[in-house]
Design an enzyme around this catalytic site. Structure first.
Site, PDB file in Angstrom:
ATOM      1  N   ASN A   9       4.386  17.246 -17.694  1.00 41.76           N
ATOM      2  CA  ASN A   9       5.387  17.280 -16.545  1.00 41.76           C
ATOM      3  C   ASN A   9       6.261  15.877 -16.543  1.00 41.76           C
ATOM      4  O   ASN A   9       5.506  15.072 -16.286  1.00 41.76           O
ATOM      5  CB  ASN A   9       4.888  17.500 -15.225  1.00 41.76           C
ATOM      6  CG  ASN A   9       5.703  17.092 -13.897  1.00 41.76           C
ATOM      7  OD1 ASN A   9       6.936  17.287 -14.182  1.00 41.76           O
ATOM      8  ND2 ASN A   9       5.105  17.162 -12.922  1.00 41.76           N
ATOM      9  N   LYS A  11       8.451  14.790 -14.883  1.00 40.94           N
ATOM     10  CA  LYS A  11       8.939  14.424 -13.720  1.00 40.94           C
ATOM     11  C   LYS A  11      10.603  14.070 -13.809  1.00 40.94           C
ATOM     12  O   LYS A  11      11.278  14.479 -14.681  1.00 40.94           O
ATOM     13  CB  LYS A  11       8.062  13.485 -13.113  1.00 40.94           C
ATOM     14  CG  LYS A  11       6.620  13.843 -12.899  1.00 40.94           C
ATOM     15  CD  LYS A  11       5.661  12.991 -12.275  1.00 40.94           C
ATOM     16  CE  LYS A  11       4.252  13.778 -12.322  1.00 40.94           C
ATOM     17  NZ  LYS A  11       3.217  12.788 -11.523  1.00 40.94           N
ATOM     18  N   HIS A  91       4.146  21.381  -6.415  1.00 43.89           N
ATOM     19  CA  HIS A  91       3.615  19.939  -7.099  1.00 43.89           C
ATOM     20  C   HIS A  91       3.748  19.283  -5.784  1.00 43.89           C
ATOM     21  O   HIS A  91       4.441  19.112  -4.980  1.00 43.89           O
ATOM     22  CB  HIS A  91       4.719  19.215  -8.222  1.00 43.89           C
ATOM     23  CG  HIS A  91       3.960  18.157  -8.905  1.00 43.89           C
ATOM     24  ND1 HIS A  91       3.928  16.883  -8.052  1.00 43.89           N
ATOM     25  CD2 HIS A  91       3.394  17.989  -9.814  1.00 43.89           C
ATOM     26  CE1 HIS A  91       3.069  16.070  -8.838  1.00 43.89           C
ATOM     27  NE2 HIS A  91       2.833  16.549  -9.871  1.00 43.89           N
ATOM     28  N   GLU A  93       4.176  16.236  -5.206  1.00 47.54           N
ATOM     29  CA  GLU A  93       5.390  15.271  -5.102  1.00 47.54           C
ATOM     30  C   GLU A  93       6.783  16.207  -4.397  1.00 47.54           C
ATOM     31  O   GLU A  93       7.324  15.438  -3.670  1.00 47.54           O
ATOM     32  CB  GLU A  93       5.933  14.582  -6.528  1.00 47.54           C
ATOM     33  CG  GLU A  93       5.181  13.536  -6.873  1.00 47.54           C
ATOM     34  CD  GLU A  93       4.993  13.411  -8.302  1.00 47.54           C
ATOM     35  OE1 GLU A  93       5.526  13.992  -8.969  1.00 47.54           O
ATOM     36  OE2 GLU A  93       3.946  12.673  -8.709  1.00 47.54           O
ATOM     37  N   GLU A 161      -4.404  19.303  -8.972  1.00 53.83           N
ATOM     38  CA  GLU A 161      -4.071  17.623  -8.951  1.00 53.83           C
ATOM     39  C   GLU A 161      -4.306  16.899  -7.759  1.00 53.83           C
ATOM     40  O   GLU A 161      -3.601  16.983  -6.606  1.00 53.83           O
ATOM     41  CB  GLU A 161      -2.442  17.625  -9.337  1.00 53.83           C
ATOM     42  CG  GLU A 161      -2.192  18.331 -10.440  1.00 53.83           C
ATOM     43  CD  GLU A 161      -0.827  17.879 -11.110  1.00 53.83           C
ATOM     44  OE1 GLU A 161      -0.712  17.451 -12.478  1.00 53.83           O
ATOM     45  OE2 GLU A 161       0.085  17.655 -10.467  1.00 53.83           O
ATOM     46  N   GLY A 167      -0.850   9.321 -10.980  1.00 55.85           N
ATOM     47  CA  GLY A 167      -0.316   8.149 -11.523  1.00 55.85           C
ATOM     48  C   GLY A 167      -1.023   6.849 -11.243  1.00 55.85           C
ATOM     49  O   GLY A 167      -0.375   5.969 -11.035  1.00 55.85           O
ATOM     50  N   SER A 207      -3.836  11.764 -14.223  1.00 60.74           N
ATOM     51  CA  SER A 207      -4.289  10.342 -14.972  1.00 60.74           C
ATOM     52  C   SER A 207      -4.861  10.951 -15.900  1.00 60.74           C
ATOM     53  O   SER A 207      -5.814  10.370 -16.464  1.00 60.74           O
ATOM     54  CB  SER A 207      -5.028   9.428 -13.960  1.00 60.74           C
ATOM     55  OG  SER A 207      -4.298   8.838 -12.988  1.00 60.74           O
TER      56      SER A 207
HETATM   57  P1  13P Z   1      -0.107  11.633 -14.363  1.00 56.23           P
HETATM   58  O1  13P Z   1      -0.571  12.262 -15.489  1.00 56.23           O
HETATM   59  O2  13P Z   1       1.127  10.489 -14.599  1.00 56.23           O
HETATM   60  O3  13P Z   1      -1.034  11.117 -13.104  1.00 56.23           O
HETATM   61  O4  13P Z   1       0.422  12.710 -13.410  1.00 56.23           O
HETATM   62  C1  13P Z   1      -0.153  13.875 -13.062  1.00 56.23           C
HETATM   63  C2  13P Z   1       0.950  14.949 -12.612  1.00 56.23           C
HETATM   64  O5  13P Z   1       1.386  14.942 -11.422  1.00 56.23           O
HETATM   65  C3  13P Z   1       1.300  15.990 -13.359  1.00 56.23           C
HETATM   66  O6  13P Z   1       1.958  17.034 -12.656  1.00 56.23           O
END
Ligand code: 13P
Length: 245
Positions: A9, A11, A91, A93, A161, A167, A207
């Site tokens: 992803n 983002k 997601h 976010e 997640e 992150g 992560s």
């Molecule tokens: P990271 O791998 O950067 O922690 O992000 C995970 C994520 O949100 C994938 O959708």
């Protein structure tokens, strides 16, 4: 039985220059797993061309409608037109930034299913919820609320997640991941029956790095990963794919 899936992803990252990373990844690919990259919508068409059918591409969201007056949104038809076969939905976010609750995610997932896209439906608890001992209840609620009755093994992937692991460099213990993934499999079995539930891939996300991928992939009921930051570089994502087999 379940084909492993390494999903990236991107983002809100990446412009045309980063397609060179995809080219490198595609050229070096040697895996039996499925590989998926979900770039920003601006790159989906071009990334699909570079991916050359060797890796799948997808979007990070879709609108519930097929077309119309929805400024800034994209439809499932547009995703397919740009070469995408998957769409990430729910997601954390988007749940946080855009107020997308599970009922919205469920409607979008139903739309994606109707359009023939595979939905990667994301769920995850906050740190406060984990510390309050509510993790499994919160996830069961999100899972039940986000998946429509159109869910099948072929059209849906579930990504666990933990919000606090995204992150941050923090990762749950392997026991915690196993507890969640076993419980998600049981929830899916209760709702959809063993045949469908056994075929739905469960990804861990948060992560995931080349350094921790192998141990996470060894956990039962982990069928791959949804990777954020480490999917932007061919070397890192390639190493994670390699760990998957
Ligand atoms: P990271 O791998 O950067 O922690 O992000 C995970 C994520 O949100 C994938 O959708």
């Amino acid at each position: 039985m379940r084909k492993k899936l390494a999903a990236g992803n991107w983002k809100m990252n990446g412009t045309a220059a980063q397609l060179a990373e995809v080219k490198t990844l595609v050229d070096g690919l040697a895996t039996t797993a499925d590989v998926l990259l979900c770039p920003p919508a601006t790159l989906l068409d071009r990334m699909s061309t570079v991916a050359d059918g060797k890796i799948a591409t997808g979007a990070q969201d879709c609108h519930v409608a097929a077309s119309g007056a929805h400024t800034g949104d994209i439809s499932c038809g547009m995703i397919k037109d740009a070469g995408g076969t998957y769409v990430i939905l729910g997601h954390s976010e988007r749940r946080e930034d855009c107020g997308e609750h599970s009922d919205v995610v469920r409607a979008k997932t139903r739309t994606a299913h109707g359009a023939g896209l595979v939905a990667v439906v994301c769920i995850g608890e906050t740190l406060a919820e984990r510390e309050a001992g509510q993790t499994l209840d919160i996830l069961a609620g999100q899972l039940a609320g986000s998946l429509p009755d159109t869910t099948t093994a072929g059209n849906t992937v579930v990504a666990y997640e933990p919000v606090w692991a995204i992150g941050t460099g923090k990762v749950p213990t392997l026991d915690q991941i196993q507890e969640v993934h076993d419980s998600l499999r049981a929830e899916l079995t209760n709702r959809f029956g063993a045949e469908i539930a056994d075929g739905i891939r469960l990804l861990y996300g948060g992560s995931v790095k080349p350094s921790n991928a192998s141990e996470i992939f060894a956990v039962s009921n982990v069928d791959g990963a949804l990777v954020g930051g480490a999917s932007l570089k061919a070397a890192d994502f390639g190493a994670i794919i390699k760990a998957l087999g």
